[in-house]
Design a protein around this motif. Structure first.
Motif, PDB file in Angstrom:
ATOM      1  N   GLY A 250       0.821  -1.216   0.000  1.00  0.00           N
ATOM      2  CA  GLY A 250       0.000   0.000   0.000  1.00  0.00           C
ATOM      3  C   GLY A 250       0.846   1.253   0.000  1.00  0.00           C
ATOM      4  O   GLY A 250       0.527   2.249  -0.666  1.00  0.00           O
ATOM      5  N   MET A 251       1.974   1.210   0.751  1.00  0.00           N
ATOM      6  CA  MET A 251       2.879   2.357   0.779  1.00  0.00           C
ATOM      7  C   MET A 251       3.471   2.618  -0.605  1.00  0.00           C
ATOM      8  O   MET A 251       3.541   3.766  -1.059  1.00  0.00           O
ATOM      9  N   MET A 252       3.911   1.568  -1.292  1.00  0.00           N
ATOM     10  CA  MET A 252       4.532   1.735  -2.598  1.00  0.00           C
ATOM     11  C   MET A 252       3.542   2.267  -3.629  1.00  0.00           C
ATOM     12  O   MET A 252       3.890   3.109  -4.467  1.00  0.00           O
ATOM     13  N   VAL A 253       2.319   1.789  -3.573  1.00  0.00           N
ATOM     14  CA  VAL A 253       1.285   2.296  -4.488  1.00  0.00           C
ATOM     15  C   VAL A 253       1.118   3.802  -4.298  1.00  0.00           C
ATOM     16  O   VAL A 253       1.098   4.575  -5.268  1.00  0.00           O
ATOM     17  N   GLU A 254       1.021   4.230  -3.051  1.00  0.00           N
ATOM     18  CA  GLU A 254       0.834   5.654  -2.761  1.00  0.00           C
ATOM     19  C   GLU A 254       2.093   6.460  -3.082  1.00  0.00           C
ATOM     20  O   GLU A 254       2.020   7.572  -3.617  1.00  0.00           O
ATOM     21  N   LEU A 255       3.261   5.888  -2.769  1.00  0.00           N
ATOM     22  CA  LEU A 255       4.522   6.591  -2.990  1.00  0.00           C
ATOM     23  C   LEU A 255       4.742   6.901  -4.467  1.00  0.00           C
ATOM     24  O   LEU A 255       5.072   8.032  -4.832  1.00  0.00           O
ATOM     25  N   PHE A 256       4.580   5.912  -5.322  1.00  0.00           N
ATOM     26  CA  PHE A 256       4.835   6.116  -6.750  1.00  0.00           C
ATOM     27  C   PHE A 256       3.790   7.036  -7.376  1.00  0.00           C
ATOM     28  O   PHE A 256       4.107   7.806  -8.285  1.00  0.00           O
ATOM     29  N   LYS A 257       2.577   6.981  -6.891  1.00  0.00           N
ATOM     30  CA  LYS A 257       1.536   7.864  -7.424  1.00  0.00           C
ATOM     31  C   LYS A 257       1.805   9.320  -7.053  1.00  0.00           C
ATOM     32  O   LYS A 257       1.710  10.219  -7.897  1.00  0.00           O
ATOM     33  N   GLU A 258       2.173   9.552  -5.796  1.00  0.00           N
ATOM     34  CA  GLU A 258       2.369  10.929  -5.321  1.00  0.00           C
ATOM     35  C   GLU A 258       3.656  11.556  -5.833  1.00  0.00           C
ATOM     36  O   GLU A 258       3.715  12.769  -6.042  1.00  0.00           O
ATOM     37  N   THR A 259       4.713  10.761  -6.028  1.00  0.00           N
ATOM     38  CA  THR A 259       6.002  11.349  -6.409  1.00  0.00           C
ATOM     39  C   THR A 259       6.182  11.478  -7.914  1.00  0.00           C
ATOM     40  O   THR A 259       6.621  12.517  -8.403  1.00  0.00           O
ATOM     41  N   ILE A 260       5.857  10.423  -8.665  1.00  0.00           N
ATOM     42  CA  ILE A 260       6.113  10.475 -10.118  1.00  0.00           C
ATOM     43  C   ILE A 260       4.876  10.146 -10.954  1.00  0.00           C
ATOM     44  O   ILE A 260       4.972   9.988 -12.169  1.00  0.00           O
ATOM     45  N   GLY A 261       3.710  10.044 -10.300  1.00  0.00           N
ATOM     46  CA  GLY A 261       2.476   9.851 -11.042  1.00  0.00           C
ATOM     47  C   GLY A 261       2.343   8.506 -11.718  1.00  0.00           C
ATOM     48  O   GLY A 261       1.650   8.382 -12.735  1.00  0.00           O
ATOM     49  N   VAL A 262       2.975   7.465 -11.170  1.00  0.00           N
ATOM     50  CA  VAL A 262       2.930   6.130 -11.760  1.00  0.00           C
ATOM     51  C   VAL A 262       2.012   5.234 -10.931  1.00  0.00           C
ATOM     52  O   VAL A 262       2.097   5.216  -9.700  1.00  0.00           O
ATOM     53  N   GLU A 263       1.126   4.509 -11.617  1.00  0.00           N
ATOM     54  CA  GLU A 263       0.220   3.579 -10.951  1.00  0.00           C
ATOM     55  C   GLU A 263       0.912   2.217 -10.801  1.00  0.00           C
ATOM     56  O   GLU A 263       1.262   1.581 -11.790  1.00  0.00           O
TER      57      GLU A 263
END
Length: 578
Positions: A250-263
Motif C-alpha cells: 500500500g505504501m509503494m502504491v501511494e509513494l509512486f503515485k504521489e512522487t512520479i504519477g505512476v500507478e
C-alpha cells in the motif's frame, strides 16, 4: 510584496504584479532592451527591462550568470511570434519595474555546461545542485519522505527517534567508533541500524513505530552504497508476514503515485529464495524481462561436447539462458566480456536460418537437434557457482538488448531465505541478522542442522535492486540465546554483548516484526538516477571523502593532545594483555 515562486506563474493572471527572487541564468543585451532568464528551485522565466527605465537598464546590462537578484513587475503574455515552445514558461515573461542585485557571483569554478569530473562537482556541490538534475531529485526525495510519513501516520505508526551513539554489538556490518573523552579507553559505536532499539520499543508497548533512521557502516563503497545513509525503519507488534506485505505494498502504491504519477499494481508477486536463485541466478531478480535459467543437464549427459559431458558425469550441472532471437557478433562480444575472468565454463550458441554462430565447437552444436532457433548461453559446473554466473550474464544480455530501460517498475517479494550461511573464514553466520525468527517448531532443529533452517525473512526487490528487507523477530529469550550459541558465541560473550537485550526479551516481549526500506535507493529509482550520489545532498566519494569540506581530516592540535595519549594507552594495554 510577498515572494512568488516561478513555478506558480502559470496560475497568475496577466498584468498582475509579482515579486521574484532567484539566480540569473543568462543575459541578452539588445541595447534599448535587456532580457535575462531568472531561475529559482521551481523553474525559469524570462524577464526584460526596457528603455524607459534607464537606471534599471544599466543594472540589467551589468548582470552576470548566477547573480542573485530580486525583480518586481507585471506578468505579460509574449507576442505570438515570440513564444518559445521549447522553454518552460515560454509563453509569458515579466516586465521588470524594479530590479535589485542582492549578491554578485564571481565566475563559477567550472563550466556548468561542460563535463566536470565527480570530485570537482562534489567540491563545489552548491554549484552542481543549482545547475543539475540533483535539485529536482531533492524535491522528489522530499515529496517521497512526506508521503511515507503521512501514510505510516495514517496507519497508526508513531515516529520515534533512537540513538546514533550506542554500544558495538558484533554480528553485522563494520562500525564507525567514537572515542569517549570522559571515559578514556571506552568508545561509542555509530549505529549501523536501530535493530535492537526498535525491538525494545515493541517490548515497551509502543506497538507501531517508524523512523527515518540515519545509519552508519564502515564498508567499501560503490554506486548504491554510502558510509552514511537513510533507511525507513518500521516495526510493529502482533503482526505476521502478510501484514507486512499488505502495509508495504500500500505504501509503494501511494509513494509512486504521489512522487512520479505512476500507478503501481498490487499485490506484488512472491517467490522463495531458492526459486529466485534457480530461475534468475540472483536473490534480487529483475523481472522487467522474461528470461529465466533452464536446466540442460540431461541434454548434455550424452552430448558430443565432451567438456560439458564430463562435468555432468562428475555430478555437476549444466544450466543456461535462452532468448528467442538469434544474436549477432556484437552481442556475443558483450557476453564474452561479461563472462571473462569469471573462471566458469561457458559457451554461447546463436542459431538462425542462415547458420550458427558460437564461441564453442560449431560442428558439435550443429548435430544437437534439440537446439531451437535463437540464442543459448550455457554454463557447466557446481550449481552454486553456475547460477549466480548466469544471473550476471542474464543482466548483461538484458542491458545489451535494451530490456532494462522500459520505464516499468516490477516489484517482487523474495521469501524463505536460509537462516544461516558459511562465512569466508568457514564459520557460521546469520544470513539476515541473528534476531530473525527461524521457521522451526523446535529449538533442537536449529542445533542439529542449522544450514537447513529457513528464516521468516523477506526482501522487497524492485527492478533488480533490493529496496528493503525485514523479518519476523525472535521474541523469546531462550530461542534468541540458542541462536547466539549456534553462531559460536559463548555464554559469557552472549551476556557481555547482548545481556541487556535478553533481559528485555524476558520481560513480556510480544511477537513482532518489521522491515527497513533503503530510502536512498528508493529515491534513486524514483528519480531515474544511476547513483545514490545523485539523490543525496552531500554524498561521499567512492573513497569515503567529502571534497566540499575536506572530511575526513586530521585532528586539531588541542584534540590530538587530548586523544592521542588515550589511544596510545589502549594500544599498550592490548599488548600487555596479549
Amino acid at each position: 510584496m510577498d515572494r512568488t515562486y516561478i513555478g506558480s506563474l502559470k496560475n497568475v493572471s496577466k498584468d498582475v504584479n509579482v515579486r521574484l527572487d532567484g539566480w540569473v541564468q543568462y543575459v541578452r543585451d539588445f541595447g534599448k532592451v535587456v532580457f535575462f532568464v531568472l531561475k529559482d528551485r521551481t523553474g525559469i522565466v524570462q524577464c526584460y527591462v526596457g528603455a524607459p527605465h534607464e537606471e534599471l537598464l544599466e543594472l540589467a546590462k551589468s548582470l552576470s550568470p548566477d547573480d542573485v537578484v530580486r525583480v518586481e513587475g507585471k506578468i505579460k503574455p509574449r507576442p505570438a511570434d515570440m513564444v518559445n515552445k521549447n522553454m518552460e514558461n515560454g509563453d509569458i515573461e515579466l516586465e521588470a519595474e524594479t530590479l535589485e542585485l542582492l549578491n554578485h557571483c564571481i565566475p563559477l569554478p567550472y563550466d556548468v555546461n561542460g563535463d566536470p569530473n565527480e570530485v570537482t562537482k562534489l567540491k563545489y556541490r552548491y554549484v552542481d545542485i543549482r545547475h543539475s538534475d540533483t535539485l529536482d531529485n531533492l524535491r522528489v526525495r522530499s515529496v517521497a519522505s512526506t508521503t511515507i510519513r503521512n501514510y505510516l501516520t495514517k496507519n497508526d505508526f508513531w515516529e520515534v527517534e533512537t540513538p546514533y551513539l550506542t554500544k558495538y554489538t558484533p554480528g553485522g556490518a563494520r562500525n564507525f567508533v567514537v572515542p569517549v573523552r570522559q571515559q578514556p579507553g571506552y568508545f561509542y559505536a555509530l549505529a549501523e541500524s536501530p535493530q535492537i532499539f526498535k525491538q525494545i520499543l515493541m517490548i515497551s508497548s509502543v506497538d507501531r513505530y517508524f523512523q527515518f533512521a540515519r545509519c552508519f557502516r564502515d564498508e567499501d563503497l560503490r554506486a548504491d552504497r554510502q558510509p552514511e545513509f537513510t533507511q525507513v525503519d518500521i516495526e510493529a507488534s502482533f503482526i505476521t508476514e502478510e501484514d507486512i506485505y499488505k502495509l508495504i505494498e500500500g505504501m509503494m502504491v501511494e509513494l509512486f503515485k504521489e512522487t512520479i504519477g505512476v500507478e503501481i499494481k498490487a499485490p506484488f508477486p512472491r517467490m522463495t529464495y531458492d526459486e529466485a536463485m534457480e530461475k534468475y541466478g540472483s536473490d534480487k531478480p529483475d523481472l522487467r524481462f522474461e528470461m529465466i535459467i533452464n536446466d540442460y543437464t540431461e541434454n548434455f549427459r550424452e552430448s558430443n561436447f565432451n567438456a560439458f559431458k564430463q562435468v555432468v558425469q562428475e555430478g555437476g550441472v549444466v544450466r543456461g539462458l535462452y532468448w528467442s532471437d538469434p544474436l549477432d557478433r556484437s552481442a556475443m562480444k558483450v557476453l564474452e566480456q561479461a563472462a571473462s575472468g569469471s573462471g566458469n565454463r561457458f559457451v554461447f550458441v546463436s542459431k538462425s536460418l542462415d547458420g550458427m554462430l558460437t564461441n564453442g565447437p560449431k560442428a558439435v552444436f550443429q548435430n544437437e537437434d534439440w537446439l531451437k532457433e535463437g540464442t543459448y548461453v550455457f554454463s557447466a559446473g557446481n550449481e552454486d557457482k553456475v547460477l549466480p554466473f548466469l544471473g550476471e550474464l542474464r543482466l548483461a544480455l538484458g542491458e545489451h538488448l535494451g530490456l532494462l530501460h522500459n520505464n516499468e517498475y516490477e516489484f517482487v517479494w523474495v521469501t524463505s531465505r536460509p537462516m544461516f550461511e558459511i562465512a569466508d573464514d568457514g564459520s557460521l553466520q546469520a544470513a539476515h541478522h541473528p534476531f530473525t525468527m527461524p521457521d522451526v517448531t523446535d529449538i533442537n532443529e536449529i542445533k542439529s542442522n542449522p544450514l537447513m533452517v529457513r528464516a521468516r525473512a523477506y526482501d522487497i526487490v524492485l527492478n533488480g535492486v533490493e529496496v528493503g528487507g525485514g523479518s519476523i523477530r525472535i521474541h523469546n529469550a531462550d530461542l534468541q540465546r540458542a541462536v547466539f550459541r549456534v553462531l559460536g558465541l559463548s555464554d559469557s560473550e552472549i551476556e557481555e554483548r547482548f545481556g541487556f537485550f535478553l533481559d528485555a526479551l524476558s520481560c513480556g516481549a510480544p511477537p513482532h516484526g518489521g522491515i527497513a526500506l533503503g530510502f536512498d535507493r528508493l529515491s534513486m529509482i524514483l528519480c531515474g538516477a544511476e547513483s545514490l550520489r545523485e539523490v543525496i545532498a552531500f554524498p561521499k566519494t567512492k573513497s569515503g571523502t567529502c571534497p566540499l569540506t575536506g572530511a575526513p581530516a586530521k585532528l586539531f592540535t588541542n584534540q590530538s593532545k587530548e586523544l592521542i595519549p588515550i589511544f596510545k594507552q589502549i594500544i599498550n594495554d592490548e599488548r600487555e594483555g596479549g
